[in-house]
Design a protein around this motif. Structure first.
Motif, PDB file in Angstrom:
ATOM      1  N   ALA A  61       0.888  -1.551  -0.311  1.00  0.00           N
ATOM      2  CA  ALA A  61      -0.512   0.031  -0.103  1.00  0.00           C
ATOM      3  C   ALA A  61       0.907   1.107   0.064  1.00  0.00           C
ATOM      4  N   ILE A  62      -0.190   2.129  -0.523  1.00  0.00           N
ATOM      5  CA  ILE A  62       1.257   3.449  -0.520  1.00  0.00           C
ATOM      6  C   ILE A  62       0.144   4.358   0.485  1.00  0.00           C
ATOM      7  N   ALA A  63       1.378   5.608   1.531  1.00  0.00           N
ATOM      8  CA  ALA A  63       0.690   6.413   2.843  1.00  0.00           C
ATOM      9  C   ALA A  63       1.554   7.090   3.054  1.00  0.00           C
ATOM     10  N   LYS A  64       0.915   8.238   3.566  1.00  0.00           N
ATOM     11  CA  LYS A  64       1.355   9.532   4.366  1.00  0.00           C
ATOM     12  C   LYS A  64       2.559   9.330   4.724  1.00  0.00           C
ATOM     13  N   LYS A  65       3.754   9.787   4.619  1.00  0.00           N
ATOM     14  CA  LYS A  65       5.130   9.926   5.195  1.00  0.00           C
ATOM     15  C   LYS A  65       5.189  10.276   6.358  1.00  0.00           C
ATOM     16  N   ARG A  87       2.574  13.193   0.398  1.00  0.00           N
ATOM     17  CA  ARG A  87       0.820  13.909  -1.164  1.00  0.00           C
ATOM     18  C   ARG A  87       0.957  14.765  -2.347  1.00  0.00           C
ATOM     19  N   GLU A  88       1.781  15.590  -1.293  1.00  0.00           N
ATOM     20  CA  GLU A  88       1.763  17.087  -1.872  1.00  0.00           C
ATOM     21  C   GLU A  88       2.640  16.633  -3.320  1.00  0.00           C
ATOM     22  N   LYS A  89       4.474  16.422  -3.064  1.00  0.00           N
ATOM     23  CA  LYS A  89       4.999  16.347  -3.984  1.00  0.00           C
ATOM     24  C   LYS A  89       5.909  14.764  -4.165  1.00  0.00           C
ATOM     25  N   PRO A  90       5.251  14.273  -4.370  1.00  0.00           N
ATOM     26  CA  PRO A  90       6.071  12.876  -4.704  1.00  0.00           C
ATOM     27  C   PRO A  90       7.470  12.754  -5.417  1.00  0.00           C
ATOM     28  N   ILE A 110      -3.953   1.433  -3.787  1.00  0.00           N
ATOM     29  CA  ILE A 110      -3.844   2.756  -4.245  1.00  0.00           C
ATOM     30  C   ILE A 110      -6.087   3.317  -3.357  1.00  0.00           C
ATOM     31  N   PHE A 111      -5.782   4.307  -3.123  1.00  0.00           N
ATOM     32  CA  PHE A 111      -6.826   5.010  -3.338  1.00  0.00           C
ATOM     33  C   PHE A 111      -6.944   6.536  -4.382  1.00  0.00           C
ATOM     34  N   PRO A 112      -7.724   6.121  -5.476  1.00  0.00           N
ATOM     35  CA  PRO A 112      -7.668   7.279  -6.486  1.00  0.00           C
ATOM     36  C   PRO A 112      -7.865   8.629  -5.642  1.00  0.00           C
ATOM     37  N   GLU A 113      -8.620   8.739  -4.826  1.00  0.00           N
ATOM     38  CA  GLU A 113      -9.037  10.194  -4.303  1.00  0.00           C
ATOM     39  C   GLU A 113      -7.270  10.853  -3.792  1.00  0.00           C
ATOM     40  N   GLY A 114      -7.217   9.618  -3.594  1.00  0.00           N
ATOM     41  CA  GLY A 114      -5.915  10.761  -2.652  1.00  0.00           C
ATOM     42  C   GLY A 114      -5.825  10.624  -1.302  1.00  0.00           C
ATOM     43  N   THR A 115      -7.185  10.902  -0.754  1.00  0.00           N
ATOM     44  CA  THR A 115      -7.193  11.260   0.872  1.00  0.00           C
ATOM     45  C   THR A 115      -8.118  10.358   1.314  1.00  0.00           C
ATOM     46  N   ARG A 116      -8.744  10.756   2.584  1.00  0.00           N
ATOM     47  CA  ARG A 116     -10.410  10.500   2.683  1.00  0.00           C
ATOM     48  C   ARG A 116     -10.935  11.309   2.595  1.00  0.00           C
ATOM     49  N   ILE A 117     -11.988  10.840   2.214  1.00  0.00           N
ATOM     50  CA  ILE A 117     -13.983  11.965   1.833  1.00  0.00           C
ATOM     51  C   ILE A 117     -13.782  11.505   2.884  1.00  0.00           C
TER      52      ILE A 117
END
Length: 198
Positions: A61-65, A87-90, A110-117
């Motif tokens: 999975a990908i997770a915020k650092k 998430r701002e600038k990989p 991956i969560f395509p929206e990039g963050t929780r909605i």
């Protein structure tokens, strides 16, 4: 039993004990080949529910650092193949790590929206899903996580058939085109979400 299998078996037990947990379409995760799973994201429980649903492959999975700075969570995330990302600038090395994980046989989550909605409905898909699918020559499996996240209530994981991006492998796409392709996957996730929420 390796650490990943041990942890996912514990997470599966948690999901089954505390929720009416049901997986539909488990057979749509291929046993081999380059695969990305893409799901909607409304709760911190979503990674647990996803990891519990995939039995035949290991997920990276990908997770915020920022999560990796929390001890001992950072240690556990590293052991579970989780890839830290800004998430701002990989940066380039992160992108290479992500593509390497696909090549090494992991299922990229991956969560395509990039963050929780958190509010009702869905956000907009980011370009990343399409970029990784094309550069990683991977099929994308849309997954809908359907739940109100209340204890002992229903959780349905609906796994749809893989979507191929092969026709775009040799094309140079703009950010907008990648966003459109990622949004197409999110639309499948949304459609299945609403159908199976009834």
């Amino acid at each position: 039993m390796n650490f990943y299998k041990f942890v996912t078996s514990v997470l599966r037990c948690f999901s089954n004990v505390f929720y009416k947990y049901k997986v539909i379409g488990e057979e749509n995760i291929p046993d081999e080949g380059n695969i990305i799973i893409a799901a909607n994201h409304k709760s911190n429980l979503d990674p647990i529910f996803l990891a519990s649903a995939i039995r035949n492959r290991e997920v990276a999975a990908i997770a915020k650092k920022e999560l990796f700075k929390i001890k001992p969570l950072g240690f556990i995330l590293n052991k579970l193949n989780v890839i830290p990302i800004n998430r701002e600038k990989p940066d380039v090395s992160t992108i290479k790590n992500i593509l390497r994980s696909i090549k090494d046989g992991y299922v990229l989550g991956i969560f395509p929206e990039g963050t929780r909605i958190k509010e009702p409905g869905f956000g907009q898909a980011k370009a990343g899903l399409s970029v990784f699918a094309i550069k990683g020559k991977a099929q994308v499996v849309p997954i809908s996580i359907i739940s109100n996240y209340k204890l002992f209530n229903r959780v349905t994981i609906y796994i749809d058939k893989p979507i191929s991006f092969e026709e775009y492998y040799k094309q140079k796409l703009t950010t907008e085109e990648n966003e459109r392709l990622a949004q197409n996957v999110l639309e499948v996730i949304k459609e299945n979400y609403y159908i199976h929420s009834k």
